[in-house]
Design a protein around this motif. Structure first.
Motif, PDB file in Angstrom:
ATOM      1  N   LEU A  17       5.379 -11.042 -15.033  1.00 17.18           N
ATOM      2  CA  LEU A  17       5.888 -10.670 -16.360  1.00 17.18           C
ATOM      3  C   LEU A  17       5.019  -9.617 -17.056  1.00 17.18           C
ATOM      4  CD1 LEU A  17       7.026 -14.189 -17.643  1.00 17.18           C
ATOM      5  CD2 LEU A  17       8.500 -12.319 -16.914  1.00 17.18           C
ATOM      6  N   LEU A  18       3.855  -9.322 -16.472  1.00 18.71           N
ATOM      7  CA  LEU A  18       2.995  -8.267 -17.046  1.00 18.71           C
ATOM      8  C   LEU A  18       3.381  -6.880 -16.531  1.00 18.71           C
ATOM      9  CD1 LEU A  18      -0.525  -9.985 -16.833  1.00 18.71           C
ATOM     10  CD2 LEU A  18       0.738  -9.446 -18.920  1.00 18.71           C
ATOM     11  N   SER A  19       4.179  -6.840 -15.441  1.00 23.36           N
ATOM     12  CA  SER A  19       4.505  -5.542 -14.834  1.00 23.36           C
ATOM     13  C   SER A  19       5.591  -4.821 -15.638  1.00 23.36           C
ATOM     14  CB  SER A  19       4.986  -5.751 -13.399  1.00 23.36           C
ATOM     15  OG  SER A  19       6.194  -6.477 -13.409  1.00 23.36           O
TER      16      SER A  19
ATOM     17  N   ASN B  16      -1.827   3.462 -15.869  1.00 20.34           N
ATOM     18  CA  ASN B  16      -2.901   2.922 -15.015  1.00 20.34           C
ATOM     19  C   ASN B  16      -3.111   1.424 -15.203  1.00 20.34           C
ATOM     20  OD1 ASN B  16      -3.362   5.350 -13.854  1.00 20.34           O
ATOM     21  ND2 ASN B  16      -4.906   5.994 -15.348  1.00 20.34           N
ATOM     22  N   GLU B  17      -2.831   0.925 -16.410  1.00 14.69           N
ATOM     23  CA  GLU B  17      -2.948  -0.525 -16.664  1.00 14.69           C
ATOM     24  C   GLU B  17      -1.990  -1.294 -15.752  1.00 14.69           C
ATOM     25  OE1 GLU B  17      -4.830  -2.403 -18.879  1.00 14.69           O
ATOM     26  OE2 GLU B  17      -6.012  -0.588 -19.232  1.00 14.69           O
ATOM     27  N   ASP B  18      -0.811  -0.679 -15.537  1.00 14.90           N
ATOM     28  CA  ASP B  18       0.208  -1.336 -14.710  1.00 14.90           C
ATOM     29  C   ASP B  18      -0.250  -1.423 -13.255  1.00 14.90           C
ATOM     30  OD1 ASP B  18       1.708  -1.427 -16.984  1.00 14.90           O
ATOM     31  OD2 ASP B  18       2.841   0.391 -16.516  1.00 14.90           O
ATOM     32  N   LEU B  19      -0.977  -0.394 -12.822  1.00 17.28           N
ATOM     33  CA  LEU B  19      -1.442  -0.402 -11.420  1.00 17.28           C
ATOM     34  C   LEU B  19      -2.372  -1.583 -11.172  1.00 17.28           C
ATOM     35  CD1 LEU B  19      -2.091   3.381 -10.707  1.00 17.28           C
ATOM     36  CD2 LEU B  19      -0.171   1.995  -9.966  1.00 17.28           C
ATOM     37  N   LYS B  20      -3.147  -1.946 -12.211  1.00 15.38           N
ATOM     38  CA  LYS B  20      -4.077  -3.079 -12.067  1.00 15.38           C
ATOM     39  C   LYS B  20      -3.307  -4.364 -11.745  1.00 15.38           C
ATOM     40  CE  LYS B  20      -7.779  -1.504 -15.129  1.00 15.38           C
ATOM     41  NZ  LYS B  20      -8.401  -1.718 -16.437  1.00 15.38           N
ATOM     42  N   VAL B  21      -2.156  -4.524 -12.407  1.00 10.98           N
ATOM     43  CA  VAL B  21      -1.332  -5.727 -12.172  1.00 10.98           C
ATOM     44  C   VAL B  21      -0.962  -5.814 -10.691  1.00 10.98           C
ATOM     45  CG1 VAL B  21       0.865  -6.880 -12.701  1.00 10.98           C
ATOM     46  CG2 VAL B  21      -0.411  -5.746 -14.514  1.00 10.98           C
ATOM     47  N   TYR B  22      -0.554  -4.644 -10.121  1.00 13.41           N
ATOM     48  CA  TYR B  22      -0.182  -4.642  -8.698  1.00 13.41           C
ATOM     49  C   TYR B  22      -1.370  -4.992  -7.818  1.00 13.41           C
ATOM     50  CZ  TYR B  22       4.047  -2.373 -10.369  1.00 13.41           C
ATOM     51  OH  TYR B  22       5.205  -2.105 -11.033  1.00 13.41           O
ATOM     52  N   PHE B  23      -2.553  -4.479  -8.173  1.00 11.67           N
ATOM     53  CA  PHE B  23      -3.752  -4.782  -7.361  1.00 11.67           C
ATOM     54  C   PHE B  23      -4.053  -6.285  -7.397  1.00 11.67           C
ATOM     55  CE2 PHE B  23      -4.922  -0.165  -7.922  1.00 11.67           C
ATOM     56  CZ  PHE B  23      -4.789   0.131  -6.566  1.00 11.67           C
ATOM     57  N   TYR B  24      -3.895  -6.899  -8.579  1.00 11.22           N
ATOM     58  CA  TYR B  24      -4.112  -8.354  -8.676  1.00 11.22           C
ATOM     59  C   TYR B  24      -3.101  -9.113  -7.823  1.00 11.22           C
ATOM     60  CZ  TYR B  24      -7.278  -7.518 -12.641  1.00 11.22           C
ATOM     61  OH  TYR B  24      -8.323  -7.096 -13.431  1.00 11.22           O
ATOM     62  N   GLN B  25      -1.865  -8.621  -7.849  1.00 11.56           N
ATOM     63  CA  GLN B  25      -0.827  -9.298  -7.063  1.00 11.56           C
ATOM     64  C   GLN B  25      -1.101  -9.165  -5.563  1.00 11.56           C
ATOM     65  OE1 GLN B  25       2.738  -7.496  -8.944  1.00 11.56           O
ATOM     66  NE2 GLN B  25       3.309  -9.584  -9.459  1.00 11.56           N
TER      67      GLN B  25
ATOM     68  N   CYS C 247       0.839  -1.217   0.000  1.00 12.33           N
ATOM     69  CA  CYS C 247       0.000   0.000   0.000  1.00 12.33           C
ATOM     70  C   CYS C 247       0.866   1.256   0.000  1.00 12.33           C
ATOM     71  CB  CYS C 247      -0.930   0.013   1.205  1.00 12.33           C
ATOM     72  SG  CYS C 247      -2.191  -1.265   1.092  1.00 12.33           S
ATOM     73  N   PHE C 248       1.900   1.261   0.864  1.00 12.50           N
ATOM     74  CA  PHE C 248       2.801   2.416   0.928  1.00 12.50           C
ATOM     75  C   PHE C 248       3.496   2.635  -0.409  1.00 12.50           C
ATOM     76  CE2 PHE C 248       2.872   2.115   5.676  1.00 12.50           C
ATOM     77  CZ  PHE C 248       2.527   3.444   5.920  1.00 12.50           C
ATOM     78  N   SER C 249       3.984   1.524  -0.996  1.00 16.91           N
ATOM     79  CA  SER C 249       4.716   1.630  -2.266  1.00 16.91           C
ATOM     80  C   SER C 249       3.811   2.139  -3.382  1.00 16.91           C
ATOM     81  CB  SER C 249       5.282   0.268  -2.673  1.00 16.91           C
ATOM     82  OG  SER C 249       6.054  -0.258  -1.638  1.00 16.91           O
ATOM     83  N   LEU C 250       2.576   1.614  -3.414  1.00 20.94           N
ATOM     84  CA  LEU C 250       1.644   2.030  -4.468  1.00 20.94           C
ATOM     85  C   LEU C 250       1.261   3.497  -4.323  1.00 20.94           C
ATOM     86  CD1 LEU C 250      -0.902  -0.819  -5.223  1.00 20.94           C
ATOM     87  CD2 LEU C 250       0.842   0.125  -6.686  1.00 20.94           C
TER      88      LEU C 250
END
Length: 931
Positions: A700-702, A647-656, A631-634
């Motif tokens: 690998l999507l990040s 913003n597409e990349d942020l979705k990857v982090y949320f899934y992770q 959360c802090f990093s995001l």
């Protein structure tokens, strides 16, 4: 480069295989003549009961209400026979234990290469020397003695291998099967004249192998009700069999009975190592030719068992496990097994002093015979002027001993004869060991020469190709042919020397390997001279100091293989690195965080080895901590005015992050479910396997920007690691990753500190565009420290949460989120994955350090190669071929681990490059193309 890599692999393979030739060749010799006592034996037949996996204390101790665990056997040792403890050697496994009992020699260490499965060499046994042997029991043990027997006189009756089921209701049925079959065998002999007359012959052995106790011990632990009930059943069975045999032979008093065990068992139901609970086994002997119980007022043993067992007043006669074979041979009058190294325990015998002296003399002659064969073998394959005989047993000394003993027996000085026999046995065994290890120093030095030569050559390659320490030296052609001829001549001399001595072909490889390696080193003499001139221009104190620090660092690494706390010492020294090098002046905050994380990581090697007791709340805490850090990093990523952010990349982090949260829930609910004996929930199992498959894909999507990709690697690996954790180790990758993250930053500061390059902006550093060969610089002294840090962190990742060189460190509970049904390959694979995850974190961080400090991976890899080879040389001389199976196995695995480290690091380097530079591009909607 390909030739260099190929040569390196070849050299390392030779080094790796060499330990099996040097330390683990078979000690057995063949060609002796059998010897037996000339006087008539006390017994016609012998009944041997081996209760597999029975501990001495489990049999001898009294129950809480002061009643014996095994009433019949307790009665025997109190009223009819002799008793003691049989001290087994390691490996405390069934096959070696039975070989020691029945053949009289300890585990042939060359079996380590065969996984202790089959006997590597043929051997003689009491069964082979008997007239007839009938045996009942396990298909794992009995066929081994029948296979090695000459002729057709060893008969086996086994149950099906499938019966040995750890999950069975009660394994005692295996022992009941044996008792029932023995009874029906004797009943059937009454109507079978051939069998009846065979049973009434002399020199007959009946062997009952009882596996139930061992199986129950593995399944339920030795302190369980099942294990103790099984002992009672065995006691009742032994009572019935002994009574039936006495009746069958009309109580002729010519039957000797022995009850013992092949090995004990730890409190947690394993065996193999050298713990007293594994090496102390019971021995109860009664019947023909056996002493009655001897009353004593006091006796001293280092353990306090006698008081616990209430047996202080009955003489305890301890033996080594291999001593039981000569005891059996002398009781029924068969030749002592040819390879036996046991000493006859005379105190068990109830016979004349003359019989005892003659038996002891036979024992001594039989062991001396092995010594003679071993000596003549060594003499034949060694040049006469190089042969050094074992002085205490020269030919004249041997004749002297034998004459003296024979004279004492003729003069009826039996005690003196026995005493002299014991001295002769001790010397013969010492001589056997001397000739068995005769070539060890010579072969060890050859390998050490190869090691030192190879390491020197790699150092020269580094200095010549990757540093500015030497000028470009022109090749000196005049000396080359002379040099080549002299080395070729040396090689021919060595080969001839080995040929004359008719050495095995492997000796040629070990002895000739140093020749080409040192030829390559000597060819680089101009480089060495140039280097020497350059080094002398430096301050001597600096050079010596640097060398001492290198040696100390490698010694700490070697120590950490034995004592994990050495890693703690190393990490605390690392914590002070910014202060020592004045780095903290330019980066106070980073230096403080670095020191803090080093101290935190230093706690892990002090913790107990993972396993034994699970602690799920800690795993859940690690999950929440990972989410908190995410959360802090995001948040900081969203706030940053980064034009590369998408913003597409942020979705990857949320899934992770969702994956980490799910893993935390699955671990908690799975262990609750198993605690309540409800099994593994199917939904949890599906989520676990899906996480395992999807995590690498999400990673690998990040984006491939340095911090974003590393953050993604942490989240992906943590979601898998949490599922495989049972305790404090779940926090380990978090702290390790934190330290790796700061390490990348600190290396930037170090570069600036030494003025090696400008500081690149790490925030916008992209892995995908980093591999530009023209930017690589030459090596600097500080790069040795970088490589050492990498090796140290790899070793920390390995031993940080336990010593994985011991199989006891593995806890099957780690894989319960994935499967609970026993499947060795699947479980093994998941446990290896758990071990590899911290490695991947370190390798990815090192990849980042390499590219941000503009270094070629080849140059750093060569430094790592030198460090691991120096460590391997240490472990080569630390390999053991004695002590506990655990000690032997651990010493081999240490050597193999370090030798494999180089190959393993190559693989890790490739994997790290894949994880940091590759990106899967998903088809995006058109409007995003404008960004």
């Amino acid at each position: 480069v390909p030739i260099f890599i190929l040569a390196g692999l070849l050299v390392h393979c030779v080094f790796l295989v060499s330990i099996f030739d040097i330390y683990f060749s078979s000690p057995l010799v063949h060609g002796m003549t059998p010897h037996q006592t000339p006087l008539p034996p006390p017994a016609k037949r012998l009944v041997l009961f081996v209760a597999d996996g029975l501990r001495a204390d489990s049999l001898y101790e009294l129950n809480s209400n002061n009643t014996p665990q095994a009433p019949f056997l307790r009665g025997i040792l109190e009223n009819n026979g002799s008793w003691g403890i049989s001290h087994t050697r390691v490996p405390t496994e069934s096959r070696p234990g039975h070989v020691a009992l029945i053949a009289g020699f300890y585990e042939d260490v060359s079996a380590v290469a065969k996984g202790w499965k089959e006997n590597p060499v043929e051997f003689d046994s009491v069964f082979n020397e008997s007239k007839y042997t009938w045996s009942w029991g396990s298909p794992d043990i009995l066929p081994m003695f029948a296979k090695g027997a000459t002729g057709d006189h060893v008969y086996t009756f086994c149950y099906a291998a499938e019966s040995e089921d750890f999950g069975a209701q009660d394994a005692a049925k295996l022992d009941i099967w044996v008792f029932d079959h023995v009874k029906s065998f004797f009943n059937s002999s009454r109507s079978n004249q051939t069998l009846f007359s065979a049973l009434n012959e002399e020199k007959v052995v009946l062997f009952l192998h009882l596996l139930g106790i061992d199986t129950n011990g593995h399944a339920h632990r030795p302190n369980s009700r099942e294990y103790k009930e099984n002992i009672k059943k065995v006691d009742e069975g032994v009572k019935e069999i002994a009574s039936m045999i006495d009746d069958f032979y009309g109580n002729d008093g010519k039957t000797a009975f022995i009850l013992t065990s092949d090995h004990g068992m730890t409190d947690w139901g394993s065996h193999g190592a050298g713990h007293p609970s594994e090496t102390l086994t019971p021995l109860i002997v009664w019947g023909a030719g056996i002493n009655y119980p001897q009353k004593v007022t006091s006796q001293f043993f280092e353990d306090n068992f006698l008081k616990e067992w209430k047996l202080e007043n009955l003489k305890r006669l301890d033996v080594n496990q291999a001593d039981i074979a000569p005891l059996m041979a002398s009781l029924i009058g068969v030749p002592f097994p040819l390879n036996s190294v046991g000493t006859l325990p005379l105190e068990y015998l109830n016979n004349s002093a003359h019989f005892k002296a003659e038996s002891m003399f036979t024992n001594a002659v039989q062991i001396l015979e092995q010594f003679k064969v071993k000596m003549s073998q060594k003499k034949e394959t060694t040049l006469s002027f190089l042969f050094t005989p074992f002085k205490p047993l020269s030919d004249s000394e041997q004749i002297n001993f034998l004459k003296k003993i024979r004279l004492y027996i003729q003069q009826q000085k039996y005690d003196e004869a026995v005493s002299l026999c014991k001295t002769l046995i001790d010397l013969a065994l010492e001589g056997l060991s001397y000739y068995h290890t005769y070539d060890r120093i010579f072969l060890g030095l050859s390998i050490a020469m190869g090691f030192v030569g190879w390491t020197t050559y790699v150092i020269l390659v580094i200095i010549k190709s990757h540093t500015n320490l030497t000028k470009t030296v022109p090749a000196n052609d005049k000396r080359s042919p002379v040099l080549f001829c002299s080395f070729a001549f040396a090689g021919m001399i060595i080969a001839l020397f080995l040929l004359i001595q008719t050495c095995p072909w492997t000796y040629y490889i070990y002895c000739l390997l140093p020749v080409p390696v040192w030829y390559a080193v000597v060819r680089e003499i101009p480089v060495i001279q140039d280097l020497a001139t350059n080094i002398l221009s430096f301050r001597i104190g600096q050079s010596v100091g640097f060398l001492l620090v290198c040696i100390l660092g490698i010694e700490i690494l070697v120590f950490s293989f034995f004592y994990r706390s050495a890693l703690t010492v190393g990490l605390l020294v690392f914590a002070g690195w910014p202060v020592i090098t004045q780095l903290w002046v330019q980066a106070k905050t980073r230096a403080l965080v670095w020191s803090l994380l080093c101290v935190l990581l230093a706690i892990f090697p002090l913790m107990p080895v993972v396993g034994r007791e699970p602690n799920i709340p800690l795993v859940v805490a690690a999950g929440f901590l990972t989410l908190l850090i995410s959360c802090f990093s995001l948040t900081s990523l969203c706030k940053s005015e980064n034009k590369y952010r998408n913003n597409e990349d942020l979705k990857v982090y949320f899934y992770q992050m969702l994956s980490v949260a799910l893993s935390t829930y699955v671990v908690s609910s799975t262990h609750d479910s198993l605690k309540n004996k409800q099994g593994l929930p199917v939904l949890n199992q599906i989520i676990s396997w899906m996480t395992l498959v999807s995590s690498p894909v999400l990673l690998l999507l990040s984006p491939t920007f340095l911090f974003q990709r590393l953050f993604s690697i942490l989240l992906s690996l943590m979601s898998i690691y949490l599922l495989l954790s049972t305790g404090y180790e779940a926090l380990f990758p978090l702290v390790l990753f934190g330290l790796m993250f700061v390490w990348i930053n600190m290396e930037q500061e170090a570069l600036q500190h030494y003025g090696l390059s400008l500081k690149p902006k790490l925030a916008v550093f992209n892995f995908a565009y980093a591999v530009d060969i023209t930017q690589f610089r030459q090596l600097h002294l500080d790069d040795v420290r970088r490589s050492f840090f990498f090796v140290f962190f790899i070793v920390t990742a390995f031993f940080g949460t336990g010593n994985i060189a011991s199989i006891n460190s593995f806890d099957p509970a780690s894989v319960y989120c994935f499967l609970t049904v026993f499947s060795p390959f699947m479980m093994g694979g998941l446990l290896v994955l758990k071990v590899v995850i911290p490695f991947v974190l370190v390798s990815c961080a090192f990849e980042a350090v390499q590219v941000t400090t503009q270094l070629s991976s080849k140059s750093l890899f060569l430094i790592v190669l030198v460090i691991s080879d120096i460590m391997a040389l240490h472990f080569f001389f630390l390999v053991k071929d004695y002590g506990s199976w655990l000690d032997i196995g651990t010493s081999i695995s240490h050597y193999v681990l370090v030798m494999s480290l180089t190959i393993f690091m190559m693989l890790m380097n490739g994997l790290a490059q894949l994880l940091t530079t590759r990106r899967l591009e998903l088809p995006r909607r058109t409007k995003h193309h404008s960004t």
